[in-house]
Design a protein around this motif. Structure first.
Motif, PDB file in Angstrom:
ATOM      1  N   TYR A  75       0.845  -1.203   0.000  1.00  0.00           N
ATOM      2  CA  TYR A  75       0.000   0.000   0.000  1.00  0.00           C
ATOM      3  C   TYR A  75       0.879   1.252   0.000  1.00  0.00           C
ATOM      4  CZ  TYR A  75      -3.032  -3.568   2.035  1.00  0.00           C
ATOM      5  OH  TYR A  75      -3.735  -4.729   2.276  1.00  0.00           O
ATOM      6  N   PHE A  85       1.177  -5.429   4.760  1.00  0.00           N
ATOM      7  CA  PHE A  85       0.342  -5.702   5.915  1.00  0.00           C
ATOM      8  C   PHE A  85       0.616  -7.123   6.413  1.00  0.00           C
ATOM      9  CE2 PHE A  85      -3.721  -7.032   7.891  1.00  0.00           C
ATOM     10  CZ  PHE A  85      -3.801  -6.057   8.873  1.00  0.00           C
ATOM     11  N   GLN A 341      -3.937  -0.191   6.905  1.00  0.00           N
ATOM     12  CA  GLN A 341      -3.232  -0.676   5.705  1.00  0.00           C
ATOM     13  C   GLN A 341      -2.732   0.472   4.833  1.00  0.00           C
ATOM     14  OE1 GLN A 341      -6.405  -3.253   4.340  1.00  0.00           O
ATOM     15  NE2 GLN A 341      -5.423  -5.067   5.199  1.00  0.00           N
ATOM     16  N   THR A 352       2.112  -3.232  10.276  1.00  0.00           N
ATOM     17  CA  THR A 352       2.647  -2.888   8.956  1.00  0.00           C
ATOM     18  C   THR A 352       4.167  -3.022   8.933  1.00  0.00           C
ATOM     19  OG1 THR A 352       2.659  -0.571   9.564  1.00  0.00           O
ATOM     20  CG2 THR A 352       0.732  -1.339   8.363  1.00  0.00           C
TER      21      THR A 352
END
Ligand code: COI
Length: 356
Positions: A75, A85, A341, A352
């Motif tokens: 992301y 993630f 995320q 993360t």
């Protein structure tokens, strides 16, 4: 630590229209590859231009399906950082699948290094638009050229990347699910808990049947009594009955231990919302619907994120949930999960992992 050789493409692709990405339609410029040979171990880690694999027709994976795959995402955060993630959870599950499939395990640090390296290489493919991400698909195939039924002595580990939007065309809008009472997806002692193509191949007939009737996916019941809820194939499933969140337990070994599933359970617990992992029969769901205590239902998965269920059809009863709207618990989980995320909410749970 892997020594990853890099061969850059000399023919970078034209990027697709990111407004029309869909899911699983476009692939980036590079891929990661690594071979395994019995007696040597995993070797020849490399990033090469994305392209076809050339395999002998007698390669074992084509015949006996000795393979596995994973799915995770990268992301872009509002600060322009790139993050994964909970990749360690996917890598742990990859090695659990490998053990079941007699595929050699991969050192978790090496697997993470490979994922980060190929994502960093193709980072300009990661969508920056809201709700879009880079889907990462690691997979391993048996590569011996041989028709005897036994574990291969050679394997190929590959990682390909795919910029994606929502898995379902409906996005976060509620999906319609058909309850499958004839076919089954997994049985105790089988491969239900493993991420292997065969589980998905055997689900296609039910999926096709559901799609013909206008349903997005199938809700699978257990393989022995056809009574207990299993999963939805591309996602795990949760029901909210009388304020309690219930999801099928993993203990029978026939359900995929989803990373999103585990994260939702942890998020619910952290917010003091009661959540039970247990056997849940389809009759209990039907009774709850009839007595008005079936508050909402939703699926969870890396590809699907949180997918509210607007309608459940068991062939006799058509259950419309929450008037076909997204329920409050689904919405809360979606907001929290996607917030972490995409780096919009503080990651207090340490989920993360930065790429670069
Ligand atoms: C995922 O959510 O990553 C999956 O692997 C589901 C898939 C079959 C698209």
């Amino acid at each position: 630590m892997l020594d990853i050789k890099i061969e850059r493409t000399t023919a970078a692709k034209t990027k697709p229209d990111y407004d029309k990405l869909g899911f699983g339609n476009y692939y980036t410029d590079h891929m990661f590859l690594m071979n395994y040979t019995k007696g040597i171990g995993w070797h020849d880690a490399r990033i090469v231009p994305y392209g076809p694999l050339s395999l002998d027709p007698a390669t074992m994976v084509f015949h006996y399906a000795q393979e596995m795959f994973e799915g995770l995402k990268a992301y872009y955060t509002p600060e322009g950082k790139i993050q994964l993630f909970r990749p360690q959870k996917n890598i742990e599950r990859m090695n659990n699948t490998n053990r079941r499939m007699c595929i050699p395990e991969i050192d978790p640090e090496d697997a993470l290094q490979a994922i980060r390296a190929v994502v960093e290489m193709d980072k300009d493919w990661i969508p920056k638009e809201e709700g879009k991400s880079l889907y990462i698909r690691p997979f391993i195939i048996a590569t011996d050229v041989h028709l005897g039924v036994h574990p291969s002595k050679t394997y190929l580990f590959a990682i390909i990347l795919c910029p994606v939007a929502a898995y379902y065309a409906a996005g976060i809008n509620p999906v319609k699910i058909f309850i499958e009472r004839e076919y089954v997806r997994a049985v105790r002692g089988g491969t239900g808990f493993a991420k292997v193509g065969g589980n998905y191949a055997s689900s296609l007939i039910g999926q096709e049947k559901a799609e013909k009737m206008g349903y997005a996916q199938v809700l699978w019941l257990d393989g022995v009594e056809h009574k207990y809820i299993d999963e939805v194939g591309a996602m795990n499933v949760f029901f909210v009955i009388d304020g309690k969140v219930i999801t099928p337990a993993l203990s029978e070994g026939n359900i995929l231990p989803g990373v999103t599933r585990a994260s939702c359970i942890e998020l619910l617990k952290s917010k003091g919302i009661p959540v039970e992992e247990r056997k849940l029969s389809i009759d209990e769901v039907l009774d709850a619907y009839k007595n008005g205590t079936l508050n909402e239902a939703f699926g969870t998965g890396t590809a699907a994120v949180i997918s509210p269920i607007g309608e459940l059809n068991d062939g006799e009863t058509v259950m419309t949930l929450n008037d076909g709207n997204i329920g409050p618990i689904s919405q809360m989980l979606y907001d929290n999960l996607t917030g972490i995320q995409w780096g919009k909410l503080e990651d207090t749970l340490g989920w993360t992992v930065p790429v670069c």
